[in-house]
Scaffold this motif. Structure first.
Motif, mmCIF file in Angstrom:
data_model
loop_
_atom_site.group_PDB
_atom_site.id
_atom_site.type_symbol
_atom_site.label_atom_id
_atom_site.label_comp_id
_atom_site.label_asym_id
_atom_site.label_seq_id
_atom_site.Cartn_x
_atom_site.Cartn_y
_atom_site.Cartn_z
ATOM 1 N N CYS A 153 112.207 78.158 -20.961
ATOM 2 C CA CYS A 153 110.965 77.876 -20.243
ATOM 3 C C CYS A 153 110.698 78.991 -19.235
ATOM 4 O O CYS A 153 109.572 79.475 -19.103
ATOM 5 C CB CYS A 153 111.081 76.516 -19.537
ATOM 6 S SG CYS A 153 109.596 76.070 -18.652
ATOM 7 N N ASN A 157 107.651 81.694 -19.192
ATOM 8 C CA ASN A 157 106.781 81.888 -18.029
ATOM 9 C C ASN A 157 106.693 83.349 -17.604
ATOM 10 O O ASN A 157 105.638 83.802 -17.148
ATOM 11 C CB ASN A 157 107.270 81.029 -16.845
ATOM 12 C CG ASN A 157 106.711 79.614 -16.919
ATOM 13 O OD1 ASN A 157 105.686 79.370 -17.573
ATOM 14 N ND2 ASN A 157 107.369 78.677 -16.258
ATOM 15 N N VAL A 159 106.728 85.823 -19.664
ATOM 16 C CA VAL A 159 105.739 86.393 -20.600
ATOM 17 C C VAL A 159 104.331 85.899 -20.208
ATOM 18 O O VAL A 159 103.374 86.688 -20.156
ATOM 19 C CB VAL A 159 106.079 86.029 -22.067
ATOM 20 C CG1 VAL A 159 104.987 86.504 -23.022
ATOM 21 C CG2 VAL A 159 107.424 86.625 -22.472
ATOM 22 N N ASN A 160 104.212 84.602 -19.892
ATOM 23 C CA ASN A 160 102.899 84.064 -19.481
ATOM 24 C C ASN A 160 102.329 84.864 -18.308
ATOM 25 O O ASN A 160 101.166 85.275 -18.330
ATOM 26 C CB ASN A 160 103.028 82.600 -19.029
ATOM 27 C CG ASN A 160 103.204 81.627 -20.194
ATOM 28 O OD1 ASN A 160 102.945 81.986 -21.345
ATOM 29 N ND2 ASN A 160 103.646 80.417 -19.908
HETATM 30 C C1 LIG Z 1 109.076 86.503 -27.591
HETATM 31 C C2 LIG Z 1 107.567 86.655 -27.434
HETATM 32 C C3 LIG Z 1 107.036 87.725 -26.745
HETATM 33 C C4 LIG Z 1 105.641 87.881 -26.632
HETATM 34 N N1 LIG Z 1 105.134 88.971 -25.998
HETATM 35 C C5 LIG Z 1 103.810 89.174 -25.971
HETATM 36 C C6 LIG Z 1 103.252 90.358 -25.396
HETATM 37 O O1 LIG Z 1 103.973 91.238 -24.893
HETATM 38 N N2 LIG Z 1 101.903 90.518 -25.430
HETATM 39 C C7 LIG Z 1 101.067 89.562 -26.008
HETATM 40 O O2 LIG Z 1 99.856 89.746 -26.027
HETATM 41 N N3 LIG Z 1 101.563 88.424 -26.540
HETATM 42 C C8 LIG Z 1 102.896 88.212 -26.535
HETATM 43 N N4 LIG Z 1 103.401 87.069 -27.096
HETATM 44 C C9 LIG Z 1 102.468 85.987 -27.519
HETATM 45 C C10 LIG Z 1 102.118 85.116 -26.288
HETATM 46 O O3 LIG Z 1 103.274 84.751 -25.575
HETATM 47 C C11 LIG Z 1 101.418 83.813 -26.682
HETATM 48 O O4 LIG Z 1 102.178 83.137 -27.670
HETATM 49 C C12 LIG Z 1 100.013 83.981 -27.222
HETATM 50 O O5 LIG Z 1 99.243 84.758 -26.312
HETATM 51 C C13 LIG Z 1 99.327 82.609 -27.403
HETATM 52 O O6 LIG Z 1 99.313 81.969 -26.132
HETATM 53 P P1 LIG Z 1 98.921 80.476 -25.853
HETATM 54 O O7 LIG Z 1 98.192 80.487 -24.539
HETATM 55 O O8 LIG Z 1 98.232 79.863 -27.000
HETATM 56 O O9 LIG Z 1 100.263 79.648 -25.637
HETATM 57 P P2 LIG Z 1 101.756 80.092 -25.835
HETATM 58 O O10 LIG Z 1 102.189 80.986 -24.714
HETATM 59 O O11 LIG Z 1 101.962 80.607 -27.228
HETATM 60 O O12 LIG Z 1 102.510 78.693 -25.687
HETATM 61 C C14 LIG Z 1 102.416 77.687 -26.667
HETATM 62 C C15 LIG Z 1 102.502 76.342 -25.954
HETATM 63 O O13 LIG Z 1 103.738 76.260 -25.270
HETATM 64 C C16 LIG Z 1 103.612 75.537 -24.049
HETATM 65 N N5 LIG Z 1 104.127 76.397 -22.977
HETATM 66 C C17 LIG Z 1 103.503 77.387 -22.304
HETATM 67 N N6 LIG Z 1 104.346 77.951 -21.432
HETATM 68 C C18 LIG Z 1 105.524 77.303 -21.579
HETATM 69 C C19 LIG Z 1 106.786 77.430 -20.942
HETATM 70 N N7 LIG Z 1 107.017 78.340 -19.974
HETATM 71 N N8 LIG Z 1 107.784 76.596 -21.318
HETATM 72 C C20 LIG Z 1 107.586 75.668 -22.271
HETATM 73 N N9 LIG Z 1 106.411 75.502 -22.899
HETATM 74 C C21 LIG Z 1 105.385 76.314 -22.555
HETATM 75 C C22 LIG Z 1 102.150 75.205 -23.891
HETATM 76 O O14 LIG Z 1 101.977 73.853 -24.294
HETATM 77 C C23 LIG Z 1 101.461 76.146 -24.859
HETATM 78 O O15 LIG Z 1 100.294 75.593 -25.403
HETATM 79 C C24 LIG Z 1 104.782 86.913 -27.212
HETATM 80 C C25 LIG Z 1 105.333 85.814 -27.904
HETATM 81 C C26 LIG Z 1 106.703 85.681 -28.023
HETATM 82 C C27 LIG Z 1 107.289 84.528 -28.796
#
Ligand SMILES: Cc1cc2nc3c(=O)[nH]c(=O)nc-3n(C[C@H](O)[C@H](O)[C@H](O)COP(=O)(O)OP(=O)(O)OC[C@H]3O[C@@H](n4cnc5c(N)ncnc54)[C@H](O)[C@@H]3O)c2cc1C
Length: 199
Positions: A153, A157, A159-160
């Motif tokens: 988690c 975060n 990465v977020n």
């Molecule tokens: C290892 C890795 C590295 C990445 N690096 C990059 C990068 O450098 N640049 C880039 O553009 N994209 C990167 N991505 C993709 C990016 O992290 C997101 O997956 C993508 O932008 C889609 O984001 P999203 O807002 O839909 O939710 P995501 O970030 O994909 O999350 C999916 C779901 O997980 C839940 N969630 C969110 N945060 C957390 C948390 N901290 N703990 C638990 N659950 C959570 C939420 O319900 C969310 O809807 C990476 C992905 C991975 C797996």
């Protein structure tokens, strides 16, 4: 003599009204052939359908099949970076949710290796390079299910934050990614003979 002087008008009105009824019903109701007289002109039915369609509108099963075909067509296109990211986080958080409370040495090695492999093979070079740095700054902690899911988690975060997204509250991680819904513990992480020896 003595007949109703309006009779011709009444007859005319009746035949116009029959004609209008017939033509309107052809416009709004689907034609149906008479099975006893297949070559006779189709008769309108009483179903309240427009007949501008050559086929009747799909029934529930047909429309859900159509829905799935459209989704399949969409799903068969190339993935976006965001879709790949969501799918990967789903896999990782699911592994963390199923990770044992008391993992074997092999299981601890496996998750460490999995992260290292991801940082090399993740099919987005920018993401993989960034993830290498994230792992360097936050060495994996996988001594228990709780520890591993909290660590994951935390790095999610990291990465977020780097992407300008809101962070996720890690005390909600079990509610968001609870144990998988599998009958009779079939989703539990297995322990091979080798890993039992290495406990
Ligand atoms: C290892 C890795 C590295 C990445 N690096 C990059 C990068 O450098 N640049 C880039 O553009 N994209 C990167 N991505 C993709 C990016 O992290 C997101 O997956 C993508 O932008 C889609 O984001 P999203 O807002 O839909 O939710 P995501 O970030 O994909 O999350 C999916 C779901 O997980 C839940 N969630 C969110 N945060 C957390 C948390 N901290 N703990 C638990 N659950 C959570 C939420 O319900 C969310 O809807 C990476 C992905 C991975 C797996």
């Amino acid at each position: 003599m003595g007949g109703n002087p309006l009779e011709p008008f009444i007859h005319a009105y009746e035949s116009i009204s029959r004609c209008v009824q017939t033509h309107l019903s052809h416009l709004f109701l689907p034609p149906q052939a008479d099975s006893r007289h297949p070559h006779s002109p189709p008769k309108p039915t009483s179903q309240p359908l427009f007949s501008i369609f050559s086929k009747p509108p799909p029934v529930a099963n047909e429309s859900s099949a159509l829905f799935h075909r459209r989704n399949e067509a969409k799903a068969s296109g190339p993935l976006t970076k965001e879709e790949l990211g969501r799918a990967t986080w789903t896999l990782l958080h699911s592994i963390a949710a199923q990770y044992p409370d008391q993992p074997t040495r092999q299981q601890k090695r496996d998750v460490k290796e999995l992260m290292a492999i991801l940082s090399r093979l993740y099919p987005c070079k920018e993401c993989a390079d960034h993830f290498k740095d994230v792992l360097k700054a936050n060495p994996i902690q996988a001594g228990s299910q709780e520890e591993f899911s909290q660590w994951l988690c935390h790095i999610h975060n990291v990465v977020n934050r780097s992407l300008g997204k809101l962070t996720f509250s890690c005390n909600r991680v079990n509610a968001r990614w609870g144990k998988l819904d599998c009958p009779e513990s079939t989703c539990d992480v297995g322990t091979s003979d080798m890993s039992i020896q290495q406990r």
